[in-house]
Structure formats: structure tokens, C-alpha cells
Design a protein around this motif. Structure first.
Motif, PDB file in Angstrom:
ATOM      1  N   SER A 200       0.812  -1.217   0.000  1.00  0.00           N
ATOM      2  CA  SER A 200       0.000   0.000   0.000  1.00  0.00           C
ATOM      3  C   SER A 200       0.842   1.262   0.000  1.00  0.00           C
ATOM      4  CB  SER A 200      -0.934   0.007   1.215  1.00  0.00           C
ATOM      5  OG  SER A 200      -0.191  -0.150   2.410  1.00  0.00           O
ATOM      6  N   GLN A 223      -2.568  -7.520  -6.162  1.00  0.00           N
ATOM      7  CA  GLN A 223      -3.618  -6.672  -5.599  1.00  0.00           C
ATOM      8  C   GLN A 223      -3.336  -5.195  -5.887  1.00  0.00           C
ATOM      9  OE1 GLN A 223      -4.640  -7.545  -1.497  1.00  0.00           O
ATOM     10  NE2 GLN A 223      -5.223  -5.411  -1.115  1.00  0.00           N
ATOM     11  N   ARG A 224      -2.072  -4.776  -5.692  1.00  0.00           N
ATOM     12  CA  ARG A 224      -1.736  -3.363  -5.914  1.00  0.00           C
ATOM     13  C   ARG A 224      -1.770  -3.015  -7.400  1.00  0.00           C
ATOM     14  NH1 ARG A 224      -3.062   0.914  -3.717  1.00  0.00           N
ATOM     15  NH2 ARG A 224      -1.504   2.557  -3.371  1.00  0.00           N
ATOM     16  N   GLU A 227      -5.248  -2.317  -8.374  1.00  0.00           N
ATOM     17  CA  GLU A 227      -5.696  -1.022  -7.848  1.00  0.00           C
ATOM     18  C   GLU A 227      -5.134   0.147  -8.646  1.00  0.00           C
ATOM     19  OE1 GLU A 227      -5.957  -2.612  -3.191  1.00  0.00           O
ATOM     20  OE2 GLU A 227      -4.259  -1.399  -3.875  1.00  0.00           O
ATOM     21  N   LEU A 228      -3.902  -0.018  -9.148  1.00  0.00           N
ATOM     22  CA  LEU A 228      -3.219   1.107  -9.805  1.00  0.00           C
ATOM     23  C   LEU A 228      -3.178   0.990 -11.331  1.00  0.00           C
ATOM     24  CD1 LEU A 228      -0.211   1.576  -7.326  1.00  0.00           C
ATOM     25  CD2 LEU A 228      -2.341   2.885  -7.425  1.00  0.00           C
TER      26      LEU A 228
END
Length: 255
Positions: A200, A223-224, A227-228
């Protein structure tokens, strides 16, 4: 011939694919299809092995009919102690992902990191951020000729020891931790070889985000990246390249 009738004869070269969830991976199916297409009397069998049973499995392999094994990503560091001999890259990195049985001895080598470096070159990736200092990071660093690398870790002292171990006298080292804001967008790609539970602190990612996790392993980078908006590439996304390289390594091995 085994590959015409899917039967194993005394002459069949037999390898195992060893992982906690080896049967759920298409690695063996893809590789066996390649053996069949090329009329090779060779087969690889998925073997679901728990971590507690690894030593017993490899001890028995020495007297078995199996000629070797490919190791799934979750066990590459655990099998090194079971080897009788190893390549210099295995010894220096502390990981092994392919094993050959020679008589009653086991010899280890690495093929997956070679696949990763070739894939990065094919994608014209040169500027890379590496998160973590594990065995994968070591193996990659030893093979990373031609890349421009920056290293990230939460402990700079450990990171300095790591760069000394991989003989990088002027390495670009950086701290990454939960209380920080990290921008990796200036790189062509990021390789996550860490054991961090979350990323994060990374505010921006490069276009490509790689790790060597299989689909059964949790990936904070995945996951990141979702998100990005970065393109995430993992072990299973490279199966075509990995099986082709494994095919080359296994077929040139003489029993």
C-alpha cells in the motif's frame, strides 16, 4: 512409445512436477503435450507434496525410477538441502527449480529465472525496480547483465549485505516501508521478490509488475497492480515460456 498411447515403458524418461498444488497447475499438461508433439518418450507427472514430506520425497527419489523433477515456485528454497550436487547459481542464490537424478545422486539447477530475464529482454524492459532480497532476487541479480537495477527493502543494513553478497559495489539501494510513499513509475517494470504482506506504500507502479507467485499463492503485488492499473505478470502467466525452457532442459538430459 509412451506419447502415442500415453503409456510409460522402461525406456520412458520420467520427471515429476513437485508442488503443494501441482495437480492444479497446467504446467505438466502443457509440457506433456510438447513431448507428444515431438514424439519424445518422456513424461512429467504432477506430484502434490506437502512441505513436511519434501525431504522424504527427495530421499526416495534417489532409488526410484524418476529421472528428475521440476519444482514449483513455493518450494524452490526448500529443496536445496536435499541435493548432492548443484550448479554455482544454485549454490550462490539458495534456490533450485529443476533436479536431475544421476545414478543415486540429485543435481540441482535453475531455469525459471533464465526464462524471466529473457522475457524482460523480449519486452525491451531495461530499468527495473526489485523489491526484496530473497533467493529469487539473488538468482536474478547474478543473471541480470544488461539491466539497470534499483533495489528496495525495508532494512537498508540487510540490503547492503545483500548487494555485497551478489557483488554489486555501486548498487542503487532504497528503503521501502509502510510509513512511506513510494513512486516506481519511472521504471519499466517492478519485480516483487519480497515477503511483504501489502504494498500500500507504493503510490505509483510501472507499466509492468512481475512476481514468481503461482495462482495458489497470495500476491500483494497483484492486488496493488489491480488497484493502480499496472499489468501484472506472474509464474502462471509465463507457463508457455517456462514449459518450453523445461522441455529444452529435460530433453537434453541424458539418462
Amino acid at each position: 512409445m509412451m506419447n502415442n498411447e500415453n503409456q510409460i515403458s522402461k525406456q520412458t524418461k520420467l520427471f515429476g512436477y513437485i508442488g503443494e498444488h501441482a495437480g492444479n497447475s497446467s504446467f505438466s499438461a502443457k509440457l506433456n503435450k510438447t513431448f507428444k508433439q515431438n514424439s519424445d518418450d518422456t513424461m512429467i507427472i504432477p506430484m502434490n507434496i506437502r512441505a513436511d514430506d519434501l525431504y522424504f520425497t527427495f530421499s526416495n527419489m534417489k532409488k526410484s525410477h524418476v529421472n528428475g523433477a521440476v519444482i514449483s515456485s513455493e518450494y524452490v528454497a526448500d529443496v536445496v538441502d536435499t541435493l548432492d550436487d548443484a550448479s554455482s547459481l544454485v549454490k550462490r542464490s539458495g534456490m533450485c527449480d529443476i533436479i536431475y537424478k544421476e545414478g543415486e545422486t540429485l543435481r540441482g539447477d535453475i531455469f525459471s529465472i533464465r526464462v524471466l530475464t529473457e522475457k524482460l529482454k523480449d519486452m525491451f524492459i531495461s530499468k527495473i525496480a526489485i523489491i526484496g532480497i530473497n533467493h529469487y532476487a539473488k538468482a536474478f541479480s547474478f543473471l541480470a547483465c544488461g539491466f539497470h537495477l534499483s533495489y528496495f527493502h525495508d532494512n537498508l543494513e540487510e540490503l547492503m549485505r545483500f548487494t555485497k553478497d551478489v557483488e554489486l559495489s555501486k548498487a542503487d539501494i532504497n528503503r521501502i516501508a509502510e510509513d512511506m510513499h513510494v513512486d516506481l513509475s519511472a521504471y519499466d517494470a517492478v519485480l516483487d521478490f519480497s515477503d511483504m504482506g501489502a504494498l500500500s506504500m507504493v503510490d505509483r507502479l510501472p507499466k509492468f509488475a512481475f512476481d514468481m507467485k503461482n495462482k495458489k499463492q497470495f500476491s500483494p503485488l497483484k492486488q496493488r497492480a489491480l488497484e493502480l492499473g499496472s499489468e501484472y505478470i506472474a509464474y502462471d502467466d509465463m507457463l508457455e515460456d517456462l514449459t518450453q525452457k523445461a522441455y529444452s532442459e529435460i530433453t537434453r538430459f541424458k539418462i
